[in-house]
Design a protein around this motif. Structure first.
Motif, PDB file in Angstrom:
ATOM      1  N   ARG A 115      21.972  60.322  99.781  1.00  0.00           N
ATOM      2  CA  ARG A 115      22.843  60.227 100.956  1.00  0.00           C
ATOM      3  C   ARG A 115      23.659  61.471 101.244  1.00  0.00           C
ATOM      4  O   ARG A 115      24.298  61.565 102.281  1.00  0.00           O
ATOM      5  CB  ARG A 115      23.770  59.017 100.806  1.00  0.00           C
ATOM      6  N   SER A 116      23.648  62.458 100.332  1.00  0.00           N
ATOM      7  CA  SER A 116      24.480  63.646 100.541  1.00  0.00           C
ATOM      8  C   SER A 116      23.870  64.864  99.852  1.00  0.00           C
ATOM      9  O   SER A 116      23.028  64.741  98.964  1.00  0.00           O
ATOM     10  CB  SER A 116      25.885  63.395  99.989  1.00  0.00           C
ATOM     11  N   THR A 117      24.360  66.038 100.252  1.00  0.00           N
ATOM     12  CA  THR A 117      23.953  67.271  99.596  1.00  0.00           C
ATOM     13  C   THR A 117      24.355  67.237  98.123  1.00  0.00           C
ATOM     14  O   THR A 117      23.633  67.757  97.262  1.00  0.00           O
ATOM     15  CB  THR A 117      24.581  68.480 100.316  1.00  0.00           C
ATOM     16  N   ALA A 118      25.477  66.588  97.827  1.00  0.00           N
ATOM     17  CA  ALA A 118      25.909  66.452  96.427  1.00  0.00           C
ATOM     18  C   ALA A 118      24.883  65.658  95.621  1.00  0.00           C
ATOM     19  O   ALA A 118      24.651  65.954  94.438  1.00  0.00           O
ATOM     20  CB  ALA A 118      27.280  65.781  96.355  1.00  0.00           C
ATOM     21  N   ASP A 119      24.253  64.657  96.239  1.00  0.00           N
ATOM     22  CA  ASP A 119      23.199  63.905  95.554  1.00  0.00           C
ATOM     23  C   ASP A 119      22.017  64.812  95.225  1.00  0.00           C
ATOM     24  O   ASP A 119      21.404  64.701  94.154  1.00  0.00           O
ATOM     25  CB  ASP A 119      22.713  62.733  96.409  1.00  0.00           C
ATOM     26  N   VAL A 120      21.683  65.722  96.146  1.00  0.00           N
ATOM     27  CA  VAL A 120      20.585  66.666  95.897  1.00  0.00           C
ATOM     28  C   VAL A 120      20.973  67.624  94.771  1.00  0.00           C
ATOM     29  O   VAL A 120      20.158  67.914  93.885  1.00  0.00           O
ATOM     30  CB  VAL A 120      20.205  67.442  97.171  1.00  0.00           C
ATOM     31  N   ALA A 121      22.215  68.070  94.775  1.00  0.00           N
ATOM     32  CA  ALA A 121      22.675  68.964  93.709  1.00  0.00           C
ATOM     33  C   ALA A 121      22.575  68.276  92.347  1.00  0.00           C
ATOM     34  O   ALA A 121      22.144  68.892  91.364  1.00  0.00           O
ATOM     35  CB  ALA A 121      24.108  69.415  93.976  1.00  0.00           C
ATOM     36  N   ALA A 122      22.926  66.996  92.294  1.00  0.00           N
ATOM     37  CA  ALA A 122      22.824  66.246  91.037  1.00  0.00           C
ATOM     38  C   ALA A 122      21.368  66.093  90.614  1.00  0.00           C
ATOM     39  O   ALA A 122      21.041  66.223  89.430  1.00  0.00           O
ATOM     40  CB  ALA A 122      23.495  64.882  91.184  1.00  0.00           C
ATOM     41  N   LEU A 123      20.485  65.820  91.571  1.00  0.00           N
ATOM     42  CA  LEU A 123      19.052  65.716  91.270  1.00  0.00           C
ATOM     43  C   LEU A 123      18.545  67.041  90.715  1.00  0.00           C
ATOM     44  O   LEU A 123      17.798  67.068  89.729  1.00  0.00           O
ATOM     45  CB  LEU A 123      18.275  65.335  92.534  1.00  0.00           C
ATOM     46  N   ARG A 124      18.948  68.136  91.312  1.00  0.00           N
ATOM     47  CA  ARG A 124      18.524  69.467  90.866  1.00  0.00           C
ATOM     48  C   ARG A 124      18.964  69.733  89.426  1.00  0.00           C
ATOM     49  O   ARG A 124      18.276  70.429  88.680  1.00  0.00           O
ATOM     50  CB  ARG A 124      19.104  70.516  91.808  1.00  0.00           C
ATOM     51  N   GLU A 125      20.075  69.166  89.010  1.00  0.00           N
ATOM     52  CA  GLU A 125      20.578  69.372  87.653  1.00  0.00           C
ATOM     53  C   GLU A 125      19.971  68.404  86.640  1.00  0.00           C
ATOM     54  O   GLU A 125      20.228  68.510  85.448  1.00  0.00           O
ATOM     55  CB  GLU A 125      22.109  69.249  87.632  1.00  0.00           C
ATOM     56  N   SER A 126      19.157  67.467  87.093  1.00  0.00           N
ATOM     57  CA  SER A 126      18.552  66.491  86.192  1.00  0.00           C
ATOM     58  C   SER A 126      17.361  67.103  85.459  1.00  0.00           C
ATOM     59  O   SER A 126      16.898  68.195  85.784  1.00  0.00           O
ATOM     60  CB  SER A 126      18.119  65.243  86.974  1.00  0.00           C
ATOM     61  N   ALA A 127      16.853  66.388  84.473  1.00  0.00           N
ATOM     62  CA  ALA A 127      15.689  66.855  83.709  1.00  0.00           C
ATOM     63  C   ALA A 127      14.434  66.728  84.558  1.00  0.00           C
ATOM     64  O   ALA A 127      14.294  65.792  85.347  1.00  0.00           O
ATOM     65  CB  ALA A 127      15.547  66.029  82.431  1.00  0.00           C
ATOM     66  N   GLY A 128      13.517  67.658  84.383  1.00  0.00           N
ATOM     67  CA  GLY A 128      12.250  67.599  85.099  1.00  0.00           C
ATOM     68  C   GLY A 128      11.855  68.955  85.636  1.00  0.00           C
ATOM     69  O   GLY A 128      12.553  69.950  85.442  1.00  0.00           O
ATOM     70  N   GLY A 129      10.745  68.980  86.330  1.00  0.00           N
ATOM     71  CA  GLY A 129      10.204  70.224  86.862  1.00  0.00           C
ATOM     72  C   GLY A 129      10.540  70.440  88.324  1.00  0.00           C
ATOM     73  O   GLY A 129      11.454  69.826  88.876  1.00  0.00           O
ATOM     74  N   ALA A 130       9.757  71.286  88.961  1.00  0.00           N
ATOM     75  CA  ALA A 130      10.014  71.719  90.333  1.00  0.00           C
ATOM     76  C   ALA A 130       9.899  70.574  91.332  1.00  0.00           C
ATOM     77  O   ALA A 130       9.019  69.725  91.242  1.00  0.00           O
ATOM     78  CB  ALA A 130       9.044  72.831  90.710  1.00  0.00           C
ATOM     79  N   ILE A 131      10.805  70.601  92.297  1.00  0.00           N
ATOM     80  CA  ILE A 131      10.825  69.648  93.403  1.00  0.00           C
ATOM     81  C   ILE A 131      10.465  70.430  94.659  1.00  0.00           C
ATOM     82  O   ILE A 131      11.141  71.411  94.996  1.00  0.00           O
ATOM     83  CB  ILE A 131      12.212  69.001  93.557  1.00  0.00           C
ATOM     84  N   PHE A 132       9.404  70.016  95.341  1.00  0.00           N
ATOM     85  CA  PHE A 132       8.938  70.738  96.523  1.00  0.00           C
ATOM     86  C   PHE A 132       9.381  70.038  97.797  1.00  0.00           C
ATOM     87  O   PHE A 132       9.336  68.809  97.891  1.00  0.00           O
ATOM     88  CB  PHE A 132       7.414  70.877  96.487  1.00  0.00           C
ATOM     89  N   ILE A 133       9.790  70.846  98.761  1.00  0.00           N
ATOM     90  CA  ILE A 133      10.218  70.378 100.073  1.00  0.00           C
ATOM     91  C   ILE A 133       9.182  70.858 101.080  1.00  0.00           C
ATOM     92  O   ILE A 133       8.968  72.067 101.227  1.00  0.00           O
ATOM     93  CB  ILE A 133      11.594  70.950 100.438  1.00  0.00           C
ATOM     94  N   HIS A 134       8.529  69.932 101.761  1.00  0.00           N
ATOM     95  CA  HIS A 134       7.548  70.256 102.805  1.00  0.00           C
ATOM     96  C   HIS A 134       8.185  69.965 104.160  1.00  0.00           C
ATOM     97  O   HIS A 134       8.798  68.911 104.348  1.00  0.00           O
ATOM     98  CB  HIS A 134       6.283  69.396 102.648  1.00  0.00           C
ATOM     99  N   GLY A 135       7.968  70.885 105.117  1.00  0.00           N
ATOM    100  CA  GLY A 135       8.583  70.665 106.430  1.00  0.00           C
ATOM    101  C   GLY A 135      10.093  70.673 106.283  1.00  0.00           C
ATOM    102  O   GLY A 135      10.658  71.520 105.607  1.00  0.00           O
TER     103      GLY A 135
END
Length: 191
Positions: A107-127
């Motif tokens: 729901r927010s950019t802060a949620d994306v920032a938290a996801l980015r700090e989580s464990a795992g590999g690359a997250i791709f954004i298409h479009g």
């Protein structure tokens, strides 16, 4: 170590990403990718990305456009079971496409920032040009995978903000030019 957020897409030489597949996407000159002579090597990047993609992130409009098509597309079969994230303050959970793997609303950019700090590999954004600009302004985009097509459109949606506060440096990771005029450019965002 943070997961990388990678924006990947087709752009014109003048930076327009609008409607590469057809005018039905909104731009009067849409379909510019299809009017460029096909060179299989120019699209190899898309296959290479599959091995690195651990999750997908979309803005609402791109999710609504891609999900019903990609879910049933053999060209996108490798994405079916990957986790998907959609950044939207308005999308209803009941509107998520079933049968296309786990999907989480952010729901927010802060949620994306938290996801980015989580464990795992690359997250791709298409479009998702609006999402890419928003995340870049927040310092969350780590890399750009661009296939630059030999086309000038002059106007249309762009992945890069036309007005930006300050300079953002990029470091060329890889590039290649193809016989049909398409150029692959992979840039890391300098921190």
């Amino acid at each position: 170590m943070a997961r990388e957020l990678v924006w990947t897409g087709f752009v014109t030489v003048d930076g327009v990403m609008d409607s590469p597949g057809g005018s039905s996407e909104g731009h009067p000159n849409g379909g510019w990718v299809m009017r460029t002579p096909f060179d299989e090597a120019a699209f190899a990047l898309k296959g290479e990305e599959l091995g690195e993609t651990t999750a997908l992130l979309f803005g609402r409009r791109s999710y609504e456009a891609f999900a019903p098509v990609w879910r049933d597309s053999e060209d996108h079969a490798a994405y079916r079971d990957l986790p998907k994230y959609v950044l939207s303050s308005t999308l209803d959970p009941d509107a998520l496409v079933e049968g296309w793997g786990p999907t989480t609303l952010l729901r927010s950019t802060a949620d994306v920032a938290a996801l980015r700090e989580s464990a795992g590999g690359a997250i791709f954004i298409h479009g998702s040009g609006e999402l890419a600009r928003r995340l870049a302004a927040a310092g969350l985009i780590d890399r750009y995978h661009l296939l630059v097509f030999p086309v000038l459109l002059g106007s249309g949606k762009r992945v890069f903000a036309s007005e930006q506060s300050g300079e953002q440096r990029l470091v060329l990771r890889e590039s290649e030019a193809y016989g049909n005029g398409v150029v692959k450019a992979i840039y890391d965002v300098a921190r």
